[in-house]
Scaffold this motif. Structure first.
Motif, short mmCIF file in Angstrom:
data_model
loop_
_atom_site.label_atom_id
_atom_site.label_comp_id
_atom_site.label_asym_id
_atom_site.label_seq_id
_atom_site.Cartn_x
_atom_site.Cartn_y
_atom_site.Cartn_z
N UNK A 1 7.95 -109.55 113.50
CA UNK A 1 7.80 -110.69 112.62
C UNK A 1 8.82 -110.67 111.50
N UNK A 2 8.80 -111.72 110.68
CA UNK A 2 9.75 -111.83 109.58
C UNK A 2 9.60 -110.67 108.62
N UNK A 3 10.73 -110.11 108.22
CA UNK A 3 10.71 -108.98 107.29
C UNK A 3 10.71 -109.51 105.86
N UNK A 4 9.62 -109.29 105.15
CA UNK A 4 9.55 -109.66 103.74
C UNK A 4 10.09 -108.51 102.90
N UNK A 5 10.34 -108.81 101.65
CA UNK A 5 10.87 -107.77 100.77
C UNK A 5 9.77 -106.83 100.29
N UNK A 6 8.64 -107.38 99.84
CA UNK A 6 7.58 -106.57 99.25
C UNK A 6 6.21 -107.07 99.70
N UNK A 7 5.31 -106.14 100.00
CA UNK A 7 3.90 -106.44 100.20
C UNK A 7 3.12 -105.68 99.13
N UNK A 8 2.28 -106.39 98.38
CA UNK A 8 1.42 -105.77 97.37
C UNK A 8 0.00 -105.84 97.87
N UNK A 9 -0.66 -104.70 97.97
CA UNK A 9 -2.02 -104.62 98.49
C UNK A 9 -3.00 -104.48 97.33
N UNK A 10 -3.73 -105.54 97.07
CA UNK A 10 -4.66 -105.57 95.95
C UNK A 10 -4.23 -106.63 94.95
N UNK A 11 -5.08 -107.64 94.72
CA UNK A 11 -4.70 -108.79 93.91
C UNK A 11 -5.46 -108.84 92.59
N UNK A 12 -5.68 -107.67 91.99
CA UNK A 12 -6.25 -107.63 90.65
C UNK A 12 -5.16 -107.84 89.61
N UNK A 13 -5.41 -107.34 88.40
CA UNK A 13 -4.45 -107.54 87.31
C UNK A 13 -3.11 -106.90 87.63
N UNK A 14 -3.12 -105.64 88.05
CA UNK A 14 -1.86 -104.94 88.33
C UNK A 14 -1.15 -105.55 89.52
N UNK A 15 -1.87 -105.78 90.62
CA UNK A 15 -1.25 -106.29 91.83
C UNK A 15 -0.66 -107.68 91.66
N UNK A 16 -1.42 -108.58 91.05
CA UNK A 16 -0.94 -109.95 90.85
C UNK A 16 0.27 -109.96 89.93
N UNK A 17 0.23 -109.12 88.88
CA UNK A 17 1.32 -109.09 87.91
C UNK A 17 2.61 -108.56 88.51
N UNK A 18 2.52 -107.47 89.28
CA UNK A 18 3.74 -106.90 89.87
C UNK A 18 4.28 -107.82 90.96
N UNK A 19 3.39 -108.50 91.69
CA UNK A 19 3.85 -109.44 92.71
C UNK A 19 4.61 -110.60 92.07
#
Length: 381
Positions: A2-20
Motif C-alpha cells: 500500500x501507499x507509504x505514508x511518512x508517519x503513523x501515530x498510534x493513540x489520539x489523545x493529547x500527545x498523539x493528536x498534537x504530534x500528528x
C-alpha cells in the motif's frame, strides 16, 4: 504494498493528536489511529496548567483551545481534613476544559492540517518492514494495513498485548483506580481544589459550560467496601472529607460523563523508546495531584515531533533520534517526575495531613516551591 505514508501515530489523545498535527504542519503525510470512538469522556483532571500555554502556542493549538471557552483558573486550594485550607497561587492562568471537548477539537485541528484520522480502529500489530513499518488494524470485522516510514506510540499508560512495549503484568504495589464525573450545581470559582483523605484524594476543577469536573485517585484496598459504581466510589470519597461533603452538597451528576480507569501504577519506569518512540502517558506517568499531566503530554509531543521531522528529512538516523529523545526526556522530566512521586508519597503519610497545612501557612514559599518542583521549568519550554 500500500501507499507509504511518512508517519503513523498510534493513540489520539493529547500527545498523539498534537504530534500528528505538528508533523502534518511540516508537510509530512500523517495518519492518526486510535481504537476508541470520539468524543468520549476520560478520567482526567481536565486542567491545562499555566506551563501548557506556551506549548499550545508553539503547536498552533492556542486558538483551538480558546474556542472551547475553558474556565480560567488562578490558584489551587488544598484541603486536609478539617484544617483551614492551604491556598497556593498559580504562576499564571490555567485552563479548565473537558477531555470530551478537547480531544475532538484536537482531532479537527489535526484534520485541518492534513492528518488522516482513523478512530474506532485497533492496532493489532506493528513491525518493521523494508523502508519503515507495517501497522495492522482491525475495525469491526474489517482489517486494514498501513505502511509508514516512522511510527510514534502515544497509546496511553496501559500497553496492549501484541504491540511493542507490552509487558506481562505482575503484582504491583499500591494499585490505584481513577474515577471521574462532571457535576452541575456547584458555584464556579477560578480555583482548582484538592481534597485529601485516607486512601486517596479528589480534585474539583471548573470546566466549560459552568460545570465542574470531579476526579479522584483511590487506593483499591482502601475502597474495597465502597459501592462498585463510579458515582458510588465518588460518594464514598466524599464521606471521608467533611469539607468535600459541604462542597458537593448540592451537586448533581451530569449523566453520561462518568468514566473509570484501573489499574494505575505510578511505580512503573519511564519507557521513552521500546522499538518505537513513546509520547505522553505511554512514555511516563506523573501523579495527577501535580496537575501537569497534559502539559507534559504536550511537551513530549513537541520533543518527539521535532526529532521525527529531522529523521524524516534524513538529517539524523533512527538511533540518533532515539538517543536525543531519551536524553531530552531525562533532562526535562526527571526532576518533575521525582518530586511528583515524592509529593504523592508525602500526602499518604498518616501524620502529614495534620502537618502540611500548618507548614504551608508558616512557610508559604516552601509550599509554592514544592509544587513548582513538580512542573516543567520555563527554561525548558
Amino acid at each position: 504494498m500500500g501507499r507509504l505514508r511518512d508517519v503513523a501515530v498510534l493513540g489520539a489523545g493529547v500527545a498523539g493528536s498534537s504530534v500528528a498535527k505538528a508533523l502534518a504542519d511540516k508537510g509530512w503525510e500523517t495518519v492518526l489511529i486510535d481504537r476508541q470512538t470520539f468524543p468520549r469522556h476520560k478520567v482526567c483532571g481536565e486542567f491545562l496548567s499555566p506551563e501548557s500555554q506556551r506549548m499550545l502556542h508553539a503547536l498552533g493549538l492556542q486558538e483551538t483551545v480558546a474556542s472551547l471557552q475553558p474556565s480560567l483558573i488562578e490558584r489551587a486550594r488544598l484541603f486536609f481534613g478539617q484544617e483551614r485550607p492551604l491556598e497556593i497561587p498559580l504562576p499564571g492562568i490555567a485552563l479548565g476544559v473537558s477531555r470530551y471537548a478537547l480531544d475532538l477539537a484536537l482531532h479537527r485541528a489535526a484534520q485541518k492540517s492534513g492528518v488522516h484520522v482513523q478512530t474506532a480502529a485497533t492496532a493489532t500489530s506493528v513491525y518493521p518492514d523494508g523502508e519503515g513499518y507495517v501497522i495492522e488494524t482491525r475495525q469491526g470485522k474489517e482489517s486494514q494495513i498501513y505502511h509508514a516510514r516512522a511510527v510514534i506510540a502515544a497509546w496511553g499508560a496501559n500497553r496492549r498485548s501484541g504491540l511493542p512495549g507490552h509487558r506481562r503484568k505482575g503484582a504491583a504495589r499500591n494499585r490505584y483506580v481513577g474515577v471521574k464525573s462532571h457535576f452541575a450545581g456547584v458555584a464556579p470559582e477560578p480555583v482548582v481544589e484538592l481534597y485529601f483523605f485516607p486512601g486517596g484524594y479528589l480534585g474539583v476543577s471548573p470546566i466549560e459550560g459552568g460545570l465542574v469536573n470531579v476526579a479522584a485517585l483511590l487506593a483499591r484496598n482502601a475502597f474495597s467496601h465502597a459501592e462498585k459504581t463510579i458515582l458510588g466510589m465518588i460518594e464514598a470519597a466524599v464521606r471521608r472529607n467533611p469539607k468535600l461533603g459541604q462542597k458537593l452538597a448540592f451537586a448533581v451528576p451530569v449523566p453520561g460523563t462518568q468514566a473509570a480507569v484501573a489499574p494505575i501504577d505510578f511505580h512503573r519506569k519511564p519507557v521513552v523508546w521500546d522499538s518505537l518512540p513513546h509520547a505522553g502517558d505511554a512514555a511516563l506517568l506523573i501523579p495527577p495531584l501535580c496537575g501537569d499531566g497534559m502539559s507534559m503530554a504536550l511537551r513530549s509531543a513537541q520533543l518527539c515531533g521535532s526529532l521525527a521531522d529531522s529523521y524524516l528529512r534524513g538529517e539524523i538516523s533512527l538511533s540518533r533520534w532515539e538517543h536525543e529523545y531519551a536524553r531530552s526526556i531525562r533532562r526535562e522530566f526527571k526532576g518533575p517526575l521525582r518530586w511528583g512521586r515524592f509529593l504523592q508519597w508525602l500526602v499518604g503519610v498518616p501524620v502529614m495531613p495534620r502537618l502540611l497545612p500548618a507548614i504551608g501557612r508558616l512557610a508559604p514559599e516552601w509550599a509554592f516551591r514544592l509544587v513548582q518542583a513538580t512542573r516543567l521549568k520555563e527554561s525548558d519550554l
